[in-house]
Design a protein around this motif. Structure first.
Motif, PDB file in Angstrom:
ATOM      1  N   SER A  22      -2.509  -2.150 -10.676  1.00  0.00           N
ATOM      2  CA  SER A  22      -3.742  -1.492 -11.117  1.00  0.00           C
ATOM      3  C   SER A  22      -4.692  -1.267  -9.951  1.00  0.00           C
ATOM      4  CB  SER A  22      -4.436  -2.319 -12.199  1.00  0.00           C
ATOM      5  OG  SER A  22      -3.676  -2.317 -13.386  1.00  0.00           O
ATOM      6  N   ALA A  23      -4.796  -2.255  -9.066  1.00  0.00           N
ATOM      7  CA  ALA A  23      -5.676  -2.113  -7.902  1.00  0.00           C
ATOM      8  C   ALA A  23      -5.197  -0.991  -6.993  1.00  0.00           C
ATOM      9  CB  ALA A  23      -5.753  -3.432  -7.141  1.00  0.00           C
ATOM     10  N   LEU A  24      -3.889  -0.918  -6.761  1.00  0.00           N
ATOM     11  CA  LEU A  24      -3.340   0.161  -5.938  1.00  0.00           C
ATOM     12  C   LEU A  24      -3.642   1.521  -6.566  1.00  0.00           C
ATOM     13  CD1 LEU A  24      -1.648   1.346  -3.636  1.00  0.00           C
ATOM     14  CD2 LEU A  24       0.400   0.806  -4.979  1.00  0.00           C
ATOM     15  N   SER A  25      -3.394   1.652  -7.857  1.00  0.00           N
ATOM     16  CA  SER A  25      -3.651   2.916  -8.558  1.00  0.00           C
ATOM     17  C   SER A  25      -5.121   3.313  -8.462  1.00  0.00           C
ATOM     18  CB  SER A  25      -3.252   2.802 -10.032  1.00  0.00           C
ATOM     19  OG  SER A  25      -1.885   2.550 -10.168  1.00  0.00           O
ATOM     20  N   ALA A  26      -6.006   2.378  -8.746  1.00  0.00           N
ATOM     21  CA  ALA A  26      -7.440   2.667  -8.744  1.00  0.00           C
ATOM     22  C   ALA A  26      -7.936   3.040  -7.348  1.00  0.00           C
ATOM     23  CB  ALA A  26      -8.213   1.469  -9.290  1.00  0.00           C
ATOM     24  N   THR A  27      -7.479   2.315  -6.334  1.00  0.00           N
ATOM     25  CA  THR A  27      -7.891   2.599  -4.959  1.00  0.00           C
ATOM     26  C   THR A  27      -7.398   3.978  -4.522  1.00  0.00           C
ATOM     27  OG1 THR A  27      -7.905   0.247  -4.421  1.00  0.00           O
ATOM     28  CG2 THR A  27      -7.769   1.789  -2.567  1.00  0.00           C
ATOM     29  N   ALA A  28      -6.157   4.285  -4.853  1.00  0.00           N
ATOM     30  CA  ALA A  28      -5.598   5.590  -4.475  1.00  0.00           C
ATOM     31  C   ALA A  28      -6.343   6.727  -5.177  1.00  0.00           C
ATOM     32  CB  ALA A  28      -4.109   5.628  -4.809  1.00  0.00           C
ATOM     33  N   LYS A  29      -6.622   6.566  -6.458  1.00  0.00           N
ATOM     34  CA  LYS A  29      -7.360   7.607  -7.191  1.00  0.00           C
ATOM     35  C   LYS A  29      -8.753   7.807  -6.608  1.00  0.00           C
ATOM     36  CE  LYS A  29      -5.234   7.589 -11.743  1.00  0.00           C
ATOM     37  NZ  LYS A  29      -5.449   7.396 -13.186  1.00  0.00           N
ATOM     38  N   ARG A  30      -9.445   6.712  -6.348  1.00  0.00           N
ATOM     39  CA  ARG A  30     -10.787   6.805  -5.769  1.00  0.00           C
ATOM     40  C   ARG A  30     -10.747   7.515  -4.423  1.00  0.00           C
ATOM     41  NH1 ARG A  30     -11.630   1.842  -7.396  1.00  0.00           N
ATOM     42  NH2 ARG A  30     -11.108   0.927  -5.388  1.00  0.00           N
ATOM     43  N   GLY A  31      -9.795   7.150  -3.588  1.00  0.00           N
ATOM     44  CA  GLY A  31      -9.681   7.734  -2.258  1.00  0.00           C
ATOM     45  C   GLY A  31      -9.295   9.200  -2.276  1.00  0.00           C
ATOM     46  N   LEU A  32      -8.535   9.598  -3.280  1.00  0.00           N
ATOM     47  CA  LEU A  32      -8.182  11.012  -3.414  1.00  0.00           C
ATOM     48  C   LEU A  32      -9.420  11.821  -3.755  1.00  0.00           C
ATOM     49  CD1 LEU A  32      -6.002  13.207  -3.398  1.00  0.00           C
ATOM     50  CD2 LEU A  32      -5.544  12.642  -5.804  1.00  0.00           C
ATOM     51  N   GLY A  33     -10.290  11.246  -4.571  1.00  0.00           N
ATOM     52  CA  GLY A  33     -11.573  11.889  -4.860  1.00  0.00           C
ATOM     53  C   GLY A  33     -11.524  13.053  -5.827  1.00  0.00           C
ATOM     54  N   LEU A  89      -3.213  10.238  -1.599  1.00  0.00           N
ATOM     55  CA  LEU A  89      -2.312  10.975  -2.477  1.00  0.00           C
ATOM     56  C   LEU A  89      -0.923  10.333  -2.461  1.00  0.00           C
ATOM     57  CD1 LEU A  89      -1.512  13.354  -4.297  1.00  0.00           C
ATOM     58  CD2 LEU A  89      -1.265  14.748  -2.209  1.00  0.00           C
ATOM     59  N   ILE A  90      -0.423  10.035  -1.290  1.00  0.00           N
ATOM     60  CA  ILE A  90       0.892   9.382  -1.187  1.00  0.00           C
ATOM     61  C   ILE A  90       0.859   8.024  -1.878  1.00  0.00           C
ATOM     62  CG2 ILE A  90       2.553   8.361   0.425  1.00  0.00           C
ATOM     63  CD1 ILE A  90       1.757  10.698   2.371  1.00  0.00           C
ATOM     64  N   ALA A  91      -0.207   7.268  -1.675  1.00  0.00           N
ATOM     65  CA  ALA A  91      -0.328   5.961  -2.332  1.00  0.00           C
ATOM     66  C   ALA A  91      -0.356   6.115  -3.849  1.00  0.00           C
ATOM     67  CB  ALA A  91      -1.577   5.243  -1.842  1.00  0.00           C
ATOM     68  N   LEU A  92      -1.029   7.145  -4.345  1.00  0.00           N
ATOM     69  CA  LEU A  92      -1.072   7.383  -5.790  1.00  0.00           C
ATOM     70  C   LEU A  92       0.320   7.703  -6.333  1.00  0.00           C
ATOM     71  CD1 LEU A  92      -2.665   7.735  -8.419  1.00  0.00           C
ATOM     72  CD2 LEU A  92      -3.087  10.115  -7.722  1.00  0.00           C
ATOM     73  N   ILE A  93       1.062   8.515  -5.612  1.00  0.00           N
ATOM     74  CA  ILE A  93       2.425   8.861  -6.042  1.00  0.00           C
ATOM     75  C   ILE A  93       3.297   7.607  -6.059  1.00  0.00           C
ATOM     76  CG2 ILE A  93       4.483  10.211  -5.478  1.00  0.00           C
ATOM     77  CD1 ILE A  93       2.476  12.250  -4.114  1.00  0.00           C
ATOM     78  N   VAL A  94       3.178   6.783  -5.035  1.00  0.00           N
ATOM     79  CA  VAL A  94       3.930   5.530  -4.986  1.00  0.00           C
ATOM     80  C   VAL A  94       3.514   4.619  -6.135  1.00  0.00           C
ATOM     81  CG1 VAL A  94       4.269   3.423  -3.631  1.00  0.00           C
ATOM     82  CG2 VAL A  94       4.402   5.662  -2.516  1.00  0.00           C
ATOM     83  N   ALA A  95       2.220   4.537  -6.390  1.00  0.00           N
ATOM     84  CA  ALA A  95       1.714   3.665  -7.457  1.00  0.00           C
ATOM     85  C   ALA A  95       2.249   4.084  -8.820  1.00  0.00           C
ATOM     86  CB  ALA A  95       0.187   3.667  -7.458  1.00  0.00           C
ATOM     87  N   ILE A  96       2.206   5.367  -9.138  1.00  0.00           N
ATOM     88  CA  ILE A  96       2.675   5.783 -10.471  1.00  0.00           C
ATOM     89  C   ILE A  96       4.187   5.615 -10.575  1.00  0.00           C
ATOM     90  CG2 ILE A  96       2.868   8.270 -10.001  1.00  0.00           C
ATOM     91  CD1 ILE A  96       1.819   6.526 -13.323  1.00  0.00           C
ATOM     92  N   ASN A  97       4.894   5.832  -9.485  1.00  0.00           N
ATOM     93  CA  ASN A  97       6.340   5.586  -9.535  1.00  0.00           C
ATOM     94  C   ASN A  97       6.626   4.114  -9.805  1.00  0.00           C
ATOM     95  OD1 ASN A  97       8.357   7.903  -8.911  1.00  0.00           O
ATOM     96  ND2 ASN A  97       6.530   8.375  -7.719  1.00  0.00           N
TER      97      ASN A  97
END
Length: 148
Positions: free
Chosen positions: A16-27, A122-130
């Motif tokens: 959850s932390a990875l997902s939230a951080t990636a989403k926030r950073g994507l903006g 964006l890459i972190a978000l893709i990794v997180a959802i996978n």
């Protein structure tokens, strides 16, 4: 055979932390939802699709985009803009690593539309959802049960 529905609390918190951080950073919450929905389609994750389709609507993603997301490459320029197309192409390349790597042209196109920090997110978000998709699909968690 019965499958576990248990998810270690610390693992869930880390994902959850990875997902939230990636989403926030994507903006861009709407784009983030398009990305996670596309990966979830590719991974056949009903739980994540159910959750993120609702979130996408709350973030203003149009029903037309949601309806055509599975065929985004064929949908035409009027449905997805160049930035969204670049993010979706990168999502597919990272999610389905058929040749063992992300093609240079896919990465280069994404890099044209996202500065380095946003591309990293964006890459972190893709990794997180996978990661989430695989955790949910492995346990065959059905849709529902998510409350925002």
């Amino acid at each position: 055979m019965s499958r576990t529905t248990v998810l270690d609390r610390e693992v869930g918190q880390a994902l959850s932390a990875l997902s939230a951080t990636a989403k926030r950073g994507l903006g861009d919450p709407a784009l983030a939802e398009l990305v996670v929905i596309r990966a979830s389609q590719l991974n056949h994750c009903a739980f994540c699709l159910d959750m993120h389709l609702g979130l996408a609507r709350r973030h203003g993603v149009s029903q037309r985009q949601l309806d055509l997301l599975a065929a985004w490459e064929e949908a035409g320029d009027g449905v997805f803009d160049e930035r969204e197309r670049a993010a979706l192409a990168l999502t597919e390349a990272v999610t389905v690593v058929t040749d063992g790597f992300v093609p240079d042209e896919v990465y280069a196109t994404a890099a044209k539309h996202f500065d380095e920090p946003r591309l990293a997110h964006l890459i972190a978000l893709i990794v997180a959802i996978n990661n989430w998709n695989r955790v949910m699909v492995a346990r065959r968690i059905p849709p529902g049960g998510y409350t925002p």
